[in-house]
Design a protein around this motif. Structure first.
Motif, PDB file in Angstrom:
ATOM      1  N   VAL A   1      14.667   6.335 115.003  1.00 17.24           N
ATOM      2  CA  VAL A   1      14.618   6.119 113.555  1.00 17.24           C
ATOM      3  C   VAL A   1      14.820   4.628 113.307  1.00 17.24           C
ATOM      4  O   VAL A   1      15.786   4.035 113.782  1.00 17.24           O
ATOM      5  CB  VAL A   1      15.709   6.939 112.835  1.00 17.24           C
ATOM      6  CG1 VAL A   1      15.778   6.587 111.353  1.00 17.24           C
ATOM      7  CG2 VAL A   1      15.455   8.425 113.003  1.00 17.24           C
ATOM      8  N   THR A   2      13.875   4.025 112.589  1.00 18.83           N
ATOM      9  CA  THR A   2      13.954   2.592 112.322  1.00 18.83           C
ATOM     10  C   THR A   2      13.970   2.359 110.813  1.00 18.83           C
ATOM     11  O   THR A   2      13.263   3.048 110.070  1.00 18.83           O
ATOM     12  CB  THR A   2      12.698   1.867 112.890  1.00 18.83           C
ATOM     13  OG1 THR A   2      12.358   2.457 114.131  1.00 18.83           O
ATOM     14  CG2 THR A   2      12.939   0.387 113.074  1.00 18.83           C
ATOM     15  N   VAL A   3      14.785   1.397 110.375  1.00 19.13           N
ATOM     16  CA  VAL A   3      14.803   1.018 108.959  1.00 19.13           C
ATOM     17  C   VAL A   3      14.194  -0.369 108.871  1.00 19.13           C
ATOM     18  O   VAL A   3      14.663  -1.299 109.530  1.00 19.13           O
ATOM     19  CB  VAL A   3      16.249   0.971 108.416  1.00 19.13           C
ATOM     20  CG1 VAL A   3      16.233   0.796 106.906  1.00 19.13           C
ATOM     21  CG2 VAL A   3      17.014   2.210 108.795  1.00 19.13           C
ATOM     22  N   ASP A   4      13.142  -0.468 108.059  1.00 22.37           N
ATOM     23  CA  ASP A   4      12.474  -1.755 107.905  1.00 22.37           C
ATOM     24  C   ASP A   4      12.463  -2.059 106.403  1.00 22.37           C
ATOM     25  O   ASP A   4      11.612  -1.559 105.672  1.00 22.37           O
ATOM     26  CB  ASP A   4      11.040  -1.637 108.468  1.00 22.37           C
ATOM     27  CG  ASP A   4      10.311  -2.955 108.448  1.00 22.37           C
ATOM     28  OD1 ASP A   4      10.922  -3.967 108.089  1.00 22.37           O
ATOM     29  OD2 ASP A   4       9.109  -2.962 108.787  1.00 22.37           O
ATOM     30  N   ASP A   5      13.465  -2.822 105.943  1.00 22.87           N
ATOM     31  CA  ASP A   5      13.702  -3.017 104.501  1.00 22.87           C
ATOM     32  C   ASP A   5      13.874  -1.659 103.837  1.00 22.87           C
ATOM     33  O   ASP A   5      14.782  -0.938 104.192  1.00 22.87           O
ATOM     34  CB  ASP A   5      12.564  -3.804 103.844  1.00 22.87           C
ATOM     35  CG  ASP A   5      12.817  -5.312 103.991  1.00 22.87           C
ATOM     36  OD1 ASP A   5      13.986  -5.691 104.136  1.00 22.87           O
ATOM     37  OD2 ASP A   5      11.848  -6.067 103.978  1.00 22.87           O
ATOM     38  N   ASP A   6      12.952  -1.308 102.920  1.00 26.25           N
ATOM     39  CA  ASP A   6      13.113  -0.018 102.243  1.00 26.25           C
ATOM     40  C   ASP A   6      12.207   1.058 102.848  1.00 26.25           C
ATOM     41  O   ASP A   6      12.001   2.114 102.267  1.00 26.25           O
ATOM     42  CB  ASP A   6      12.841  -0.164 100.733  1.00 26.25           C
ATOM     43  CG  ASP A   6      11.454  -0.716 100.459  1.00 26.25           C
ATOM     44  OD1 ASP A   6      10.781  -1.148 101.428  1.00 26.25           O
ATOM     45  OD2 ASP A   6      11.029  -0.710  99.295  1.00 26.25           O
ATOM     46  N   ARG A   7      11.656   0.785 104.029  1.00 25.78           N
ATOM     47  CA  ARG A   7      10.795   1.765 104.698  1.00 25.78           C
ATOM     48  C   ARG A   7      11.566   2.451 105.832  1.00 25.78           C
ATOM     49  O   ARG A   7      12.388   1.814 106.504  1.00 25.78           O
ATOM     50  CB  ARG A   7       9.536   1.115 105.321  1.00 25.78           C
ATOM     51  CG  ARG A   7       8.799   0.125 104.465  1.00 25.78           C
ATOM     52  CD  ARG A   7       8.311   0.679 103.165  1.00 25.78           C
ATOM     53  NE  ARG A   7       7.359   1.758 103.272  1.00 25.78           N
ATOM     54  CZ  ARG A   7       6.912   2.454 102.209  1.00 25.78           C
ATOM     55  NH1 ARG A   7       7.357   2.179 101.005  1.00 25.78           N
ATOM     56  NH2 ARG A   7       6.040   3.421 102.364  1.00 25.78           N
ATOM     57  N   PHE A   8      11.276   3.732 106.017  1.00 23.00           N
ATOM     58  CA  PHE A   8      11.910   4.500 107.092  1.00 23.00           C
ATOM     59  C   PHE A   8      10.826   4.970 108.051  1.00 23.00           C
ATOM     60  O   PHE A   8       9.826   5.558 107.622  1.00 23.00           O
ATOM     61  CB  PHE A   8      12.672   5.699 106.522  1.00 23.00           C
ATOM     62  CG  PHE A   8      13.825   5.274 105.668  1.00 23.00           C
ATOM     63  CD1 PHE A   8      15.063   5.000 106.231  1.00 23.00           C
ATOM     64  CD2 PHE A   8      13.663   5.097 104.305  1.00 23.00           C
ATOM     65  CE1 PHE A   8      16.120   4.562 105.448  1.00 23.00           C
ATOM     66  CE2 PHE A   8      14.714   4.662 103.513  1.00 23.00           C
ATOM     67  CZ  PHE A   8      15.942   4.399 104.086  1.00 23.00           C
ATOM     68  N   LEU A   9      11.031   4.681 109.329  1.00 23.99           N
ATOM     69  CA  LEU A   9      10.046   5.052 110.334  1.00 23.99           C
ATOM     70  C   LEU A   9      10.658   6.010 111.345  1.00 23.99           C
ATOM     71  O   LEU A   9      11.810   5.823 111.759  1.00 23.99           O
ATOM     72  CB  LEU A   9       9.545   3.811 111.092  1.00 23.99           C
ATOM     73  CG  LEU A   9       9.109   2.580 110.270  1.00 23.99           C
ATOM     74  CD1 LEU A   9       8.651   1.462 111.187  1.00 23.99           C
ATOM     75  CD2 LEU A   9       7.983   2.944 109.318  1.00 23.99           C
ATOM     76  N   VAL A  10       9.883   7.005 111.737  1.00 25.25           N
ATOM     77  CA  VAL A  10      10.288   7.913 112.807  1.00 25.25           C
ATOM     78  C   VAL A  10       9.267   7.740 113.921  1.00 25.25           C
ATOM     79  O   VAL A  10       8.078   8.012 113.713  1.00 25.25           O
ATOM     80  CB  VAL A  10      10.336   9.383 112.335  1.00 25.25           C
ATOM     81  CG1 VAL A  10      10.620  10.303 113.523  1.00 25.25           C
ATOM     82  CG2 VAL A  10      11.396   9.572 111.260  1.00 25.25           C
ATOM     83  N   ASP A  11       9.741   7.242 115.044  1.00 22.52           N
ATOM     84  CA  ASP A  11       8.841   6.927 116.167  1.00 22.52           C
ATOM     85  C   ASP A  11       7.631   6.119 115.691  1.00 22.52           C
ATOM     86  O   ASP A  11       6.484   6.414 116.068  1.00 22.52           O
ATOM     87  CB  ASP A  11       8.383   8.217 116.882  1.00 22.52           C
ATOM     88  CG  ASP A  11       9.535   8.868 117.642  1.00 22.52           C
ATOM     89  OD1 ASP A  11      10.470   8.143 118.037  1.00 22.52           O
ATOM     90  OD2 ASP A  11       9.510  10.092 117.813  1.00 22.52           O
ATOM     91  N   GLY A  12       7.889   5.167 114.822  1.00 22.83           N
ATOM     92  CA  GLY A  12       6.842   4.263 114.354  1.00 22.83           C
ATOM     93  C   GLY A  12       6.027   4.777 113.176  1.00 22.83           C
ATOM     94  O   GLY A  12       5.278   4.029 112.572  1.00 22.83           O
ATOM     95  N   ARG A  13       6.193   6.059 112.818  1.00 27.49           N
ATOM     96  CA  ARG A  13       5.431   6.609 111.685  1.00 27.49           C
ATOM     97  C   ARG A  13       6.224   6.432 110.388  1.00 27.49           C
ATOM     98  O   ARG A  13       7.406   6.778 110.321  1.00 27.49           O
ATOM     99  CB  ARG A  13       5.143   8.088 111.942  1.00 27.49           C
ATOM    100  CG  ARG A  13       4.539   8.738 110.731  1.00 27.49           C
ATOM    101  CD  ARG A  13       4.021  10.119 111.019  1.00 27.49           C
ATOM    102  NE  ARG A  13       3.702  10.774 109.749  1.00 27.49           N
ATOM    103  CZ  ARG A  13       3.275  12.011 109.646  1.00 27.49           C
ATOM    104  NH1 ARG A  13       3.106  12.730 110.723  1.00 27.49           N
ATOM    105  NH2 ARG A  13       3.005  12.531 108.472  1.00 27.49           N
TER     106      ARG A  13
END
Ligand code: DC
Length: 228
Positions: free
Chosen positions: A72-84
């Motif tokens: 799980v990655t947090v990129d500013d206000d975006r949330f990614l699961v395995d890059g999606r």
């Protein structure tokens, strides 16, 4: 006593669903030039991945295994699961309800809490959630606990859902909030509760600007003491 650490404060905002945390956290972070960390969003991303994998929400062992293989990655206000990018998908009431269930499980909190602490460690951050001032950052320089009447909270949640294109009757929203409140407040691990040193803000009858101004004042008071 407040030590002069030289780093910008950590600000935590906790409270129940619909108390207005997301809106004021975003505005407060923007006014301070701080990073915003929506901790509920991280848990929602985990819940989304659990649903995608078809795992039962009560199967703690399967969820623990699943968490070892998912990123799980947090990129500013975006949330990614395995890059999606799952930012929009995680806002549904179904994922909200599932999130409330899986966040009661130890493996979920044990995987995500250290990540949240790491993201907050440099300071200059506003964390928003249920346990950010009690468990994630108990040493945060400024803590807030936001609350509002059940009617206000249900109406706000209904408007949020409408903005996302979902028409849900007020009774259903109110019922969903009450179930989530009970789950969040009564769970053994990191239950929703006000930290002893948190500033309580009732947002029921107040405008967003007014609430943000009060919070900003409190942060500025601490900020001038912590800066060297
Ligand atoms: O704030 P939210 O609606 O996005 O939160 C979704 C669920 O996540 C909520 O029911 C409780 C849980 N949560 C949590 O347990 N701990 C947090 N720090 C944030 C959210």
């Amino acid at each position: 006593m407040i030590e002069k650490s030289g780093r910008e404060p950590v600000v935590t905002i906790d409270g129940p669903a619909g108390a207005g945390k997301s809106t004021v956290a975003r505005l407060l972070a923007a006014r301070l030039g701080y990073r915003l960390l929506d901790t509920g969003g991280m848990y929602r991303a985990v819940a989304w991945s659990v649903a995608q994998a078809g795992i039962d929400a009560d199967d703690a062992a399967a969820i623990a295994r699943h968490l070892k293989s998912v990123t799980v990655t947090v990129d500013d206000d975006r949330f990614l699961v395995d890059g999606r990018d799952v930012t929009s998908e995680i806002r549904s009431p179904e994922i909200g309800a599932l999130t409330s269930r899986i966040t009661a499980l130890a493996p979920v909190r044990e995987a995500i809490t250290p990540l949240q602490r790491r993201l907050a460690s440099a300071g200059g951050v506003v964390l928003e959630g249920r346990d950010t001032g009690t468990v994630v950052c108990p040493d945060a320089e400024v803590k807030f606990f936001l609350d509002a009447s059940i009617e206000t909270r249900a109406r706000r949640r209904q408007m949020e859902l409408a903005a996302a294109g979902r028409t849900v009757p007020l009774d259903a929203v109110r019922a969903e909030i009450m179930v989530r409140d009970a789950q969040d407040r009564t769970r053994t691990l990191a239950p929703l509760k006000k930290a002893d040193d948190a500033i309580e803000v009732d947002t029921s009858e107040r405008s967003t600007d007014d609430v943000v101004a009060t919070m900003l004042e409190a942060v500025e008071r601490i900020r001038c003491c912590t800066r060297s």
